[in-house]
Design an enzyme around this catalytic site. Structure first.
Site, PDB file in Angstrom:
ATOM      1  N   ASP A  47       0.843  -1.195   0.000  1.00 35.09           N
ATOM      2  CA  ASP A  47       0.000   0.000   0.000  1.00 35.09           C
ATOM      3  C   ASP A  47       0.880   1.248   0.000  1.00 35.09           C
ATOM      4  OD1 ASP A  47       0.807  -0.226   2.690  1.00 35.09           O
ATOM      5  OD2 ASP A  47      -1.091  -1.209   3.205  1.00 35.09           O
ATOM      6  N   ASP A  49       1.427   5.266   1.281  1.00 33.76           N
ATOM      7  CA  ASP A  49       1.085   6.298   2.255  1.00 33.76           C
ATOM      8  C   ASP A  49       1.627   7.635   1.770  1.00 33.76           C
ATOM      9  OD1 ASP A  49      -0.031   4.396   3.948  1.00 33.76           O
ATOM     10  OD2 ASP A  49       1.865   4.031   4.974  1.00 33.76           O
ATOM     11  N   ASP A 129       9.457   5.810  13.332  1.00 33.27           N
ATOM     12  CA  ASP A 129      10.117   4.811  14.186  1.00 33.27           C
ATOM     13  C   ASP A 129      11.550   4.484  13.764  1.00 33.27           C
ATOM     14  OD1 ASP A 129       9.242   3.399  11.925  1.00 33.27           O
ATOM     15  OD2 ASP A 129       8.050   1.938  13.045  1.00 33.27           O
TER      16      ASP A 129
END
Length: 224
Positions: A47, A49, A129
């Site tokens: 996917d 983003d 992260d």
């Protein structure tokens, strides 16, 4: 950086349409995160983003087929054809000043509860992260913005947590599971500081809700 091996041909047309429409309307926007990492590694992303300086409401205004989801951390799902593109607004690292405008809410154990301070692209990068997940790709310029040396870490096949490892695992202990999952999935090694801190922080996973742990364990089984 313009010296990268990313091929725009593997990017979904829906993702490019969303980035371009945001840019045409005067906003900054980039493909971000795992899809950029996967494209650099020659893997087809599952996917796409998009990150932008447009607020969730501004994004929703631009795209008819879109909806805002999430309470704690609002994101917009934009539907383009049969695809759903996830659009997030750049966020800043919350500060711990008492009742300042950037006050984030934390649990008594230091876990992050709310994180809704909007920021710049640079601030957004250091809040993410791992360095390999903090790259911003502009399809129009075919360029990558890299504020955390993520390109070097991908080339060297290293997973490195951004910032001070113990503090970042305390904010969200699920990062521990993500580091291990990525290292196995991608065949990367975990940078030594990021690795030592896992051992010291691992008991914090007991404080994570069963629902979130369930999601993360599903990924361990489902995502190769």
């Amino acid at each position: 950086s313009n010296s990268h091996s990313l091929s725009p041909k593997k990017i979904s047309s829906g993702a490019i349409k969303v980035v371009e429409k945001l840019q045409l309307n005067g906003y900054q926007s980039y493909l971000v995160g795992g899809c950029v990492r996967d494209l650099l590694m020659g893997v087809k992303p599952k996917d796409f983003d998009v990150a932008t300086n447009a607020t969730p409401e501004q994004v929703k205004e631009l795209f008819n087929r879109s909806r805002i989801i999430g309470r704690r951390f609002q994101i917009v799902h934009v539907r383009v054809g049969s695809e759903i593109i996830e659009v997030t607004t750049f966020r800043a690292q919350h500060t711990d000043k008492k009742n300042g405008p950037n006050k984030s809410q934390r649990s008594s154990k230091g876990m992050l509860l709310r994180d809704n301070t909007f920021g710049s692209v640079e601030e957004d990068a250091i809040r993410r992260d791992f360095t390999m997940n903090a790259l911003y790709y502009c399809p129009k310029k075919n360029s990558i913005s890299d504020y955390v040396d993520g390109l070097a870490d991908i080339n060297n096949r290293i997973i490195r947590i951004i910032g001070e490892p113990l503090q970042r695992y305390r904010e969200d202990p699920v990062r521990i599971l993500r580091a291990i999952r990525f290292s196995v999935k991608l065949g990367f090694s975990i940078e030594i500081g990021s690795s030592i801190a896992i051992n010291k922080s691992r008991l914090l996973l007991a404080d994570i809700s069963p629902a979130r742990l369930f999601d993360e364990v599903l990924k361990l089984f489902m995502n190769g």
